[in-house]
Design a protein around this motif. Structure first.
Motif, PDB file in Angstrom:
ATOM      1  N   GLU A  24       0.834  -1.197   0.000  1.00 21.08           N
ATOM      2  CA  GLU A  24       0.000   0.000   0.000  1.00 21.08           C
ATOM      3  C   GLU A  24       0.872   1.251   0.000  1.00 21.08           C
ATOM      4  N   GLY A  25       0.397   2.281  -0.692  1.00 20.97           N
ATOM      5  CA  GLY A  25       1.108   3.543  -0.742  1.00 20.97           C
ATOM      6  C   GLY A  25       2.040   3.643  -1.946  1.00 20.97           C
ATOM      7  N   TYR A  26       2.674   4.796  -2.052  1.00 16.39           N
ATOM      8  CA  TYR A  26       3.584   5.015  -3.184  1.00 16.39           C
ATOM      9  C   TYR A  26       4.841   4.173  -3.008  1.00 16.39           C
ATOM     10  N   TRP A  27       5.231   3.504  -4.097  1.00 16.34           N
ATOM     11  CA  TRP A  27       6.447   2.678  -4.111  1.00 16.34           C
ATOM     12  C   TRP A  27       7.092   2.825  -5.481  1.00 16.34           C
ATOM     13  N   PRO A  28       8.373   3.176  -5.563  1.00 17.53           N
ATOM     14  CA  PRO A  28       9.005   3.528  -6.852  1.00 17.53           C
ATOM     15  C   PRO A  28       9.063   2.423  -7.908  1.00 17.53           C
ATOM     16  N   PRO A  29       9.250   1.117  -7.587  1.00 14.21           N
ATOM     17  CA  PRO A  29       9.404   0.119  -8.663  1.00 14.21           C
ATOM     18  C   PRO A  29       8.234   0.115  -9.645  1.00 14.21           C
ATOM     19  N   ASN A  30       8.587  -0.126 -10.902  1.00 15.68           N
ATOM     20  CA  ASN A  30       7.598  -0.138 -11.970  1.00 15.68           C
ATOM     21  C   ASN A  30       7.249  -1.566 -12.362  1.00 15.68           C
ATOM     22  N   ILE A  31       6.266  -1.698 -13.256  1.00 21.08           N
ATOM     23  CA  ILE A  31       5.806  -3.011 -13.702  1.00 21.08           C
ATOM     24  C   ILE A  31       6.925  -3.716 -14.466  1.00 21.08           C
ATOM     25  N   GLY A  32       7.162  -4.974 -14.097  1.00 20.72           N
ATOM     26  CA  GLY A  32       8.183  -5.765 -14.758  1.00 20.72           C
ATOM     27  C   GLY A  32       9.535  -5.755 -14.072  1.00 20.72           C
ATOM     28  N   ASP A  33       9.721  -4.964 -13.034  1.00 19.96           N
ATOM     29  CA  ASP A  33      11.011  -4.900 -12.336  1.00 19.96           C
ATOM     30  C   ASP A  33      11.234  -6.173 -11.518  1.00 19.96           C
ATOM     31  N   GLN A  34      12.437  -6.730 -11.633  1.00 22.16           N
ATOM     32  CA  GLN A  34      12.827  -7.904 -10.849  1.00 22.16           C
ATOM     33  C   GLN A  34      13.431  -7.419  -9.529  1.00 22.16           C
ATOM     34  N   LEU A  35      12.931  -7.933  -8.421  1.00 23.96           N
ATOM     35  CA  LEU A  35      13.369  -7.497  -7.097  1.00 23.96           C
ATOM     36  C   LEU A  35      13.887  -8.686  -6.297  1.00 23.96           C
TER      37      LEU A  35
END
Length: 215
Positions: free
Chosen positions: A115-126
């Motif tokens: 929940e809330g703002y989080w910088p990673p975008n769609i498709g990013d491997q973490l």
């Protein structure tokens, strides 16, 4: 005659006060028992002990050293866990990870919502590095407070960034003609857990442990 008696009483009272201040307290208590009424009582522990009461442990006793039997058990358990990891017989693993200040219990192919703002975008491997616990059906590794990042790897991918359903916030103050209504939506980031792996033996200490980042 009355004057003489009054002077005698005054002299005796003055003398007694001087003696009480000059002489030690023990002597004063011995000759003047009434002074014990002004003593402050001191709370003490009861010495009587009932038969069914447990004995109070002595916390000053020394802790027993690590004996050979416990060391042998620990070695056998570690060897068995390393054998399961080497032969890939650990089964479906689970882990407790901390992301954005919240803890999640996850397994493979699970989806969690941040929940809330989080910088990673769609498709990013973490790679989730704050792993508090990892385990399987036969064993569990608990971190102090986190498990070594070189030992356990939890891989995830960002699959969606969206907004929550519309929420209503209503504020009302009685007798003040104050009413406010607001509508808002929260940003959601969805993560899918791809894999949970243990890299190497659990009793091996990595050389770069804790050197690249300070939490």
């Amino acid at each position: 005659m009355a004057t003489l008696l009054g002077f005698t009483k005054l002299l005796s009272c003055t003398a007694s006060n001087c003696i009480r201040r000059i002489t030690p307290a023990v002597i004063c208590k011995q000759y003047y028992p009434a002074l014990r009424l002004w003593e402050t009582p001191v709370a003490e522990y009861r010495t009587a002990k009932l038969p069914w009461m447990k004995t109070i442990p002595n916390h000053q006793t020394e802790i027993l050293e690590w004996d050979e039997e416990r060391e042998k058990i620990c070695t056998d358990v570690t060897r068995e866990i390393n054998n399961q990891i080497a032969t890939d017989k650990i089964g479906r693993m689970f882990a407790v990870v901390q992301v954005c200040g919240k803890q999640f219990k996850v397994t493979e192919n699970d989806i969690i919502i941040i929940e809330g703002y989080w910088p990673p975008n769609i498709g990013d491997q973490l790679k989730l590095e704050k792993v508090l616990l990892v385990g399987s059906k036969d064993f569990t590794l608990i971190g102090r407070p986190i498990v070594n990042r070189e030992l356990v790897s939890v891989d995830a991918i960002v699959i969606q960034k969206t907004l929550s359903h519309t929420k209503t916030r209503f504020r009302f103050i009685p007798r003040k003609q104050y009413r406010r209504i607001n509508f808002y939506r929260i940003q959601y980031t969805m993560l899918r857990i791809n894999s949970i792996n243990i890299n190497g033996n659990i009793d091996e200490k990595k050389e770069v442990e804790g050197l690249d980042r300070i939490y």
